[in-house]
Design a protein around this motif. Structure first.
Motif, PDB file in Angstrom:
ATOM      1  N   HIS A   2       6.499  57.914  32.928  1.00 32.43           N
ATOM      2  CA  HIS A   2       7.601  56.961  32.924  1.00 32.43           C
ATOM      3  C   HIS A   2       8.221  56.862  34.306  1.00 32.43           C
ATOM      4  O   HIS A   2       8.343  57.848  35.024  1.00 32.43           O
ATOM      5  CB  HIS A   2       8.677  57.394  31.926  1.00 32.43           C
ATOM      6  CG  HIS A   2       8.283  57.191  30.506  1.00 32.43           C
ATOM      7  ND1 HIS A   2       8.270  55.950  29.916  1.00 32.43           N
ATOM      8  CD2 HIS A   2       7.864  58.057  29.560  1.00 32.43           C
ATOM      9  CE1 HIS A   2       7.877  56.065  28.664  1.00 32.43           C
ATOM     10  NE2 HIS A   2       7.618  57.338  28.428  1.00 32.43           N
ATOM     11  N   ASP A   4      11.639  54.976  36.513  1.00 30.53           N
ATOM     12  CA  ASP A   4      13.025  54.571  36.245  1.00 30.53           C
ATOM     13  C   ASP A   4      13.074  53.196  35.590  1.00 30.53           C
ATOM     14  O   ASP A   4      13.892  52.955  34.701  1.00 30.53           O
ATOM     15  CB  ASP A   4      13.839  54.565  37.541  1.00 30.53           C
ATOM     16  CG  ASP A   4      14.102  55.965  38.069  1.00 30.53           C
ATOM     17  OD1 ASP A   4      14.012  56.917  37.266  1.00 30.53           O
ATOM     18  OD2 ASP A   4      14.408  56.104  39.266  1.00 30.53           O
ATOM     19  N   LEU A   7      11.994  53.494  31.884  1.00 31.05           N
ATOM     20  CA  LEU A   7      13.061  54.135  31.104  1.00 31.05           C
ATOM     21  C   LEU A   7      14.239  53.192  30.895  1.00 31.05           C
ATOM     22  O   LEU A   7      14.870  53.211  29.837  1.00 31.05           O
ATOM     23  CB  LEU A   7      13.517  55.426  31.790  1.00 31.05           C
ATOM     24  CG  LEU A   7      12.535  56.592  31.687  1.00 31.05           C
ATOM     25  CD1 LEU A   7      13.002  57.752  32.532  1.00 31.05           C
ATOM     26  CD2 LEU A   7      12.350  57.010  30.247  1.00 31.05           C
ATOM     27  N   ASP A  11      15.502  52.031  27.318  1.00 24.78           N
ATOM     28  CA  ASP A  11      16.908  52.177  26.937  1.00 24.78           C
ATOM     29  C   ASP A  11      17.475  50.848  26.427  1.00 24.78           C
ATOM     30  O   ASP A  11      18.173  50.804  25.413  1.00 24.78           O
ATOM     31  CB  ASP A  11      17.718  52.689  28.127  1.00 24.78           C
ATOM     32  CG  ASP A  11      19.100  53.167  27.740  1.00 24.78           C
ATOM     33  OD1 ASP A  11      19.232  53.796  26.670  1.00 24.78           O
ATOM     34  OD2 ASP A  11      20.051  52.911  28.510  1.00 24.78           O
ATOM     35  N   SER A  96      15.769  58.051  25.700  1.00 25.32           N
ATOM     36  CA  SER A  96      15.552  57.697  27.106  1.00 25.32           C
ATOM     37  C   SER A  96      16.080  58.786  28.033  1.00 25.32           C
ATOM     38  O   SER A  96      15.393  59.211  28.965  1.00 25.32           O
ATOM     39  CB  SER A  96      16.226  56.360  27.413  1.00 25.32           C
ATOM     40  OG  SER A  96      16.120  56.054  28.785  1.00 25.32           O
ATOM     41  N   GLN A 100      13.975  61.365  30.516  1.00 22.13           N
ATOM     42  CA  GLN A 100      14.301  61.458  31.933  1.00 22.13           C
ATOM     43  C   GLN A 100      14.610  62.907  32.328  1.00 22.13           C
ATOM     44  O   GLN A 100      14.237  63.357  33.397  1.00 22.13           O
ATOM     45  CB  GLN A 100      15.494  60.565  32.257  1.00 22.13           C
ATOM     46  CG  GLN A 100      15.765  60.426  33.724  1.00 22.13           C
ATOM     47  CD  GLN A 100      16.813  59.364  34.010  1.00 22.13           C
ATOM     48  OE1 GLN A 100      17.527  58.950  33.109  1.00 22.13           O
ATOM     49  NE2 GLN A 100      16.897  58.931  35.240  1.00 22.13           N
ATOM     50  N   THR A 104       8.167  63.670  28.848  1.00 22.37           N
ATOM     51  CA  THR A 104       7.699  63.253  27.535  1.00 22.37           C
ATOM     52  C   THR A 104       7.391  64.484  26.686  1.00 22.37           C
ATOM     53  O   THR A 104       7.144  65.567  27.211  1.00 22.37           O
ATOM     54  CB  THR A 104       6.433  62.385  27.655  1.00 22.37           C
ATOM     55  OG1 THR A 104       5.444  63.131  28.361  1.00 22.37           O
ATOM     56  CG2 THR A 104       6.730  61.081  28.388  1.00 22.37           C
TER      57      THR A 104
END
Length: 129
Positions: A2, A4, A7, A11, A96, A100, A104
């Motif tokens: 992922h 930014d 994500l 989100d 999310s 971060q 995962t």
């Protein structure tokens, strides 16, 4: 992997699906009358019967049993509603941020770690054997 950007998209989509779930709950679910499945009704009756038998063996015979029929002792299927007040819906907004922070879920284990030495001390201390 992922980024930014992904994500942020995740989100935003999670926020959007939360709004859709609430809309579904308010508009669609209120338009239908739903009930327990047959197997849910049968399971509830078996559980109540087992509980009643256990209570009957624990109650002294000198005291008469005065059990009024409650809503949970109903014969037919009980009404069921879509429930948004569960952990899986509550935690959607945290995914999310969790990805971060920790990555995962395939990159780490959620299995609890057990220290065998401490476990053995606990077992011999609290469980006479």
């Amino acid at each position: 992997m992922h980024t930014d950007l992904t994500l942020k998209i995740f989100d935003d989509e999670t926020t959007s699906i939360g709004a859709e779930f609430r809309k579904f709950n308010n508009n669609t679910c209120s338009a239908f009358e739903t009930h327990e499945l047959r197997r849910e009704t049968e399971t509830r009756k078996r559980r109540q019967s087992k509980k009643a038998k256990a209570n009957a063996t624990n109650v002294p015979s000198a005291q008469p049993s005065t059990s009024a029929t409650t809503h949970s002792e109903a014969e037919g299927p009980l009404p069921k509603r879509f429930n948004l007040q569960t952990y899986k819906y509550h935690s959607l907004g945290d995914y999310s941020n969790t990805i971060q922070t920790f990555g995962t879920t395939d990159s780490y284990s959620t299995e609890p770690v057990r220290n065998t030495a401490i476990f053995n001390i606990y077992r011999f201390t609290f469980y006479p054997g």
